[in-house]
Scaffold this motif. Structure first.
Motif, short mmCIF file in Angstrom:
data_model
loop_
_atom_site.label_atom_id
_atom_site.label_comp_id
_atom_site.label_asym_id
_atom_site.label_seq_id
_atom_site.Cartn_x
_atom_site.Cartn_y
_atom_site.Cartn_z
N MET A 80 11.74 42.94 -54.67
CA MET A 80 12.05 41.60 -54.25
C MET A 80 12.41 41.56 -52.77
N THR A 81 13.14 42.58 -52.30
CA THR A 81 13.50 42.59 -50.89
C THR A 81 12.27 42.78 -50.01
N GLU A 82 11.28 43.53 -50.50
CA GLU A 82 10.04 43.70 -49.75
C GLU A 82 9.37 42.35 -49.55
N LEU A 83 9.34 41.55 -50.59
CA LEU A 83 8.71 40.23 -50.51
C LEU A 83 9.43 39.34 -49.50
N ILE A 84 10.74 39.40 -49.49
CA ILE A 84 11.51 38.59 -48.54
C ILE A 84 11.24 39.06 -47.11
N LYS A 85 11.18 40.38 -46.92
CA LYS A 85 10.87 40.91 -45.58
C LYS A 85 9.50 40.44 -45.11
N VAL A 86 8.51 40.54 -45.99
CA VAL A 86 7.15 40.14 -45.63
C VAL A 86 7.08 38.64 -45.36
N ALA A 87 7.78 37.85 -46.16
CA ALA A 87 7.78 36.41 -45.95
C ALA A 87 8.37 36.05 -44.59
N PHE A 88 9.50 36.66 -44.25
CA PHE A 88 10.11 36.39 -42.96
C PHE A 88 9.24 36.90 -41.81
N LEU A 89 8.61 38.05 -42.00
CA LEU A 89 7.70 38.57 -40.99
C LEU A 89 6.54 37.61 -40.76
N GLY A 90 5.97 37.10 -41.84
CA GLY A 90 4.88 36.15 -41.72
C GLY A 90 5.30 34.87 -41.02
N ILE A 91 6.45 34.35 -41.39
CA ILE A 91 6.94 33.12 -40.75
C ILE A 91 7.22 33.36 -39.27
N ALA A 92 7.86 34.47 -38.95
CA ALA A 92 8.16 34.78 -37.55
C ALA A 92 6.87 34.96 -36.74
N GLY A 93 5.90 35.63 -37.34
CA GLY A 93 4.63 35.82 -36.65
C GLY A 93 3.90 34.51 -36.39
N VAL A 94 3.93 33.62 -37.37
CA VAL A 94 3.27 32.32 -37.20
C VAL A 94 3.99 31.50 -36.14
N LEU A 95 5.32 31.50 -36.16
CA LEU A 95 6.07 30.75 -35.15
C LEU A 95 5.83 31.30 -33.75
N LEU A 96 5.75 32.63 -33.64
CA LEU A 96 5.47 33.25 -32.35
C LEU A 96 4.06 32.91 -31.88
N ALA A 97 3.10 32.97 -32.79
CA ALA A 97 1.72 32.65 -32.44
C ALA A 97 1.57 31.19 -32.03
N MET A 98 2.33 30.32 -32.66
CA MET A 98 2.27 28.90 -32.31
C MET A 98 2.73 28.66 -30.87
N GLN A 99 3.65 29.48 -30.40
CA GLN A 99 4.13 29.34 -29.02
C GLN A 99 3.02 29.64 -28.01
N PHE A 100 2.14 30.56 -28.36
CA PHE A 100 1.07 30.97 -27.45
C PHE A 100 -0.22 30.18 -27.65
N LYS A 101 -0.35 29.46 -28.75
CA LYS A 101 -1.61 28.82 -29.11
C LYS A 101 -2.11 27.84 -28.05
N ALA A 102 -1.23 27.07 -27.45
CA ALA A 102 -1.66 26.04 -26.49
C ALA A 102 -2.15 26.66 -25.18
N ASP A 103 -1.41 27.61 -24.64
CA ASP A 103 -1.75 28.16 -23.33
C ASP A 103 -2.66 29.38 -23.41
N LYS A 104 -2.31 30.31 -24.26
CA LYS A 104 -3.06 31.57 -24.38
C LYS A 104 -3.47 31.76 -25.83
N SER A 105 -4.53 31.08 -26.21
CA SER A 105 -4.94 31.11 -27.62
C SER A 105 -5.36 32.50 -28.07
N GLU A 106 -5.86 33.32 -27.14
CA GLU A 106 -6.26 34.68 -27.54
C GLU A 106 -5.04 35.50 -27.93
N TYR A 107 -3.89 35.26 -27.30
CA TYR A 107 -2.68 35.97 -27.70
C TYR A 107 -2.23 35.56 -29.09
N ALA A 108 -2.41 34.30 -29.41
CA ALA A 108 -2.06 33.83 -30.76
C ALA A 108 -2.91 34.53 -31.80
#
Length: 128
Positions: free
Chosen positions: A1-29
């Protein structure tokens, strides 16, 4: 269960980080999305190892039907690889390539499952 929570938070953090770069540097996203996907894939591999231990226990109960278990594992692997790669292609904007990967995956699953179909047909014929 803790693995699932870690992966879920990793996915959310990755998506939020990618969203920051999407407008200016889409390749980084795209690179961030790919990196997060690969990290999550390795988490999945660890889960598959745990499943394999349990499948070995199941295999000990099967009498000569281990081939069906191998087919099941192949089909699961095929579907996961196709889903993973088509998702990356779709996120990068290549929907056509993603669709072709999914079609190939479906055909490969159908081909891998043919021995099970033939075994069922043989069983039906033996009753007639």
């Amino acid at each position: 269960m803790t693995e699932l929570i870690k992966v879920a938070f990793l996915g959310i953090a990755g998506v939020l980080l990618a969203m920051q770069f999407k407008a200016d540097k889409s390749e980084y996203a795209a690179y961030i999305g790919l990196a997060v996907s690969i990290i999550i894939f390795f988490f999945c591999i660890r889960q598959v190892e745990a499943v394999m231990v349990q499948l070995d226990r199941i295999r000990s109960y099967l009498d000569g039907a281990e081939a069906y278990l191998a087919i099941l594992l192949k089909v699961v692997g095929i579907t996961y690889i196709c889903e993973f790669s088509s998702g990356i292609c779709r996120d990068a904007g290549y929907q056509t390539v993603a669709g072709q990967i999914e079609v190939l995956g479906k055909l490969t699953v159908m081909f891998a499952g043919l021995p099970v179909l033939f075994a069922v047909i043989e069983q039906i014929q033996s009753f007639l």
